[in-house]
Write an enzyme that holds these catalytic residues in place. Structure first.
Site, PDB file in Angstrom:
ATOM      1  N   CYS B 101       9.689   1.349  -6.678  1.00 10.03           N
ATOM      2  CA  CYS B 101       8.534   0.486  -6.438  1.00 10.03           C
ATOM      3  C   CYS B 101       8.697  -0.659  -7.416  1.00 10.03           C
ATOM      4  O   CYS B 101       8.463  -0.492  -8.610  1.00 10.03           O
ATOM      5  CB  CYS B 101       7.233   1.237  -6.680  1.00 10.03           C
ATOM      6  SG  CYS B 101       5.784   0.156  -6.676  1.00 10.03           S
ATOM      7  N   CYS B 104       5.020  -2.027  -8.852  1.00 12.08           N
ATOM      8  CA  CYS B 104       4.251  -1.205  -9.802  1.00 12.08           C
ATOM      9  C   CYS B 104       4.992   0.113  -9.985  1.00 12.08           C
ATOM     10  O   CYS B 104       6.080   0.113 -10.571  1.00 12.08           O
ATOM     11  CB  CYS B 104       2.787  -1.061  -9.393  1.00 12.08           C
ATOM     12  SG  CYS B 104       2.442  -0.534  -7.709  1.00 12.08           S
ATOM     13  N   SER B 105       4.451   1.216  -9.475  1.00 11.09           N
ATOM     14  CA  SER B 105       5.118   2.494  -9.733  1.00 11.09           C
ATOM     15  C   SER B 105       4.797   3.510  -8.650  1.00 11.09           C
ATOM     16  O   SER B 105       4.692   4.697  -8.923  1.00 11.09           O
ATOM     17  CB  SER B 105       4.688   3.023 -11.104  1.00 11.09           C
ATOM     18  OG  SER B 105       3.273   3.122 -11.148  1.00 11.09           O
ATOM     19  N   CYS B 106       4.628   3.061  -7.400  1.00  7.05           N
ATOM     20  CA  CYS B 106       4.298   3.960  -6.291  1.00  7.05           C
ATOM     21  C   CYS B 106       5.362   5.060  -6.184  1.00  7.05           C
ATOM     22  O   CYS B 106       6.555   4.784  -6.290  1.00  7.05           O
ATOM     23  CB  CYS B 106       4.231   3.182  -4.990  1.00  7.05           C
ATOM     24  SG  CYS B 106       2.961   1.908  -5.012  1.00  7.05           S
TER      25      CYS B 106
END
Lengths: 98, 193, 93
Positions: B101, B104-106
């Site tokens: 991702c 962000c950090s999905c």
């Protein structure tokens, strides 16, 4: 209602650099790709991020890009999940060699 | 900004915020504890490993998993009530998939548990979409030159999980023994099994 | 305008620390910040997109200097102030 971009449709992403949150990364703006599949509908993140209750609900598509089209080199592909309003049909695609 | 002092300061500020929210009647400490416990319970890479082992041993389940990941993992009791969609991508002899991702950090938390620090790092996020072969090499995964690599950059509400290739010589193993072979990195695509 | 979170293809972040890192949290406060995020979102005080927006809107130098969960904490505080749940400066009082 059928999806605007069925799997296999050549698309081009918008170039716009919006003055707010968006989920279209810079590296994939104004780029040509091919729709992999529709993913289902979701509120447009750009509007929802402003805390507004009127975010339009759109189809999100998995779109596949060739590294060469993104970076000018490379033999891999990148797939992004993109809201319908980030995309337009790529009319020129059929005439082009890829 | 780093070190024990900064950590102590931020810990104090978090506590102060909790107290403020409790005093204002926004959120009770008991409710917060409940939510913390609930969010951690049951989220583990063992879930993803179990899904993979089932797919390796049951071709019909595998077909359902690749066609509709969310529905298939619900058969095993995962992702119930989640608004997110799961898409499972299969590694083959000719193709390799890896997940990131960049914005962000999905991450498929329900199936993989909390993500490792490297997954959230700028180094991984910036580079894997640009030079996946070099990045995979840093993880010790050297793919043959002809392998076609696809990087799945999760930018909406789909979460991706890799179905790794079943290793040779595992015909006699049970589903449970197969699951034990599957690492978190293999489910992200930064390792093979 | 470009935001600091949008790092795909950005040069200079260096080698990846590929350590397995099995512990989800490195301090108790990190787990509590995640709990705060989940609880406040579940109560409808903010949504996930507003939360992401708050993280991305951090000044770039501060974003890069902050740890992952520090960014989360700052975003939670920003949104609570914006929504009038806490007053600016109240946390420092």
């Amino acid at each position: 209602m059928p999806d605007r971009f069925p799997p296999g449709t050549p698309v081009r992403t918008f170039r716009h650099d919006p003055p707010h949150h968006t989920r279209l990364p810079r590296y994939a703006r104004g780029k040509r790709g091919v729709v992999v599949e529709p993913e289902g509908h979701a509120e447009l993140a750009d509007v929802s991020a402003q805390g507004r209750g009127d975010a339009p609900v759109e189809q999100v598509y998995a779109v596949r890009f060739a590294a060469r089209d993104l970076w000018g080199e490379g033999d891999h592909h990148v797939v992004l999940d993109l809201w319908e309003s980030y995309l337009e049909a790529d009319e020129e695609d059929a005439a082009d060699e890829r | 900004m780093s070190g024990d002092h900064a950590d102590a300061t931020i810990a104090q500020r978090v506590r102060r915020l909790e107290t403020l929210l409790e005093d204002k009647g926004v959120l009770s400490g008991a409710r917060l504890d409940e939510i913390i416990d609930a969010s951690l319970s049951g989220a583990s890479p063992a879930n993803g490993a179990r899904v993979v082992a089932r797919a390796w041993t049951d071709p019909e389940f595998k077909a359902r998993l690749l066609a509709d990941g969310t529905a298939a993992v619900r058969e095993l009791g995962f992702m119930e009530g989640s608004y997110q969609r799961l898409r499972v991508v299969e590694n083959t002899e000719a193709t390799h998939n890896v997940i990131v991702c960049t914005l962000c950090s999905c991450y498929p938390l329900r199936l993989l548990g909390p993500s490792p620090s490297w997954y959230k790092s700028e180094a991984y996020r910036s580079r894997v979409v640009r030079e996946p072969r070099a990045v995979l090499g840093e993880f010790g995964l050297d793919l043959p030159a002809g392998t076609e690599i696809t990087v799945w950059d999760s930018s909406a509400e789909t979460r991706y999980m890799v179905l790794p290739r079943r290793p040779d010589g595992t015909d006699g193993l049970t589903e449970e023994q197969l699951a034990a072979l599957v690492t978190r990195n293999a489910l992200i695509g930064t390792a093979a099994v | 305008m470009a935001r600091i979170n949008d790092v795909g293809g950005f040069e200079g972040f260096g080698a990846i620390d590929t350590g397995d890192d099995p512990e989800p949290f490195h301090a108790d406060w990190e787990a509590r910040v995640v709990g705060l995020f989940n609880a406040l979102r579940a109560q409808g005080i903010f949504n996930t997109n507003e939360f992401r927006d708050a993280i991305e809107s951090m000044p770039p130098a501060e974003y890069l200097a902050a740890s992952y969960y520090e960014r989360w904490f700052r975003a939670v505080c920003t949104l609570l102030e914006r929504k009038g749940v806490i007053e600016p400066g109240e946390l420092d009082a």
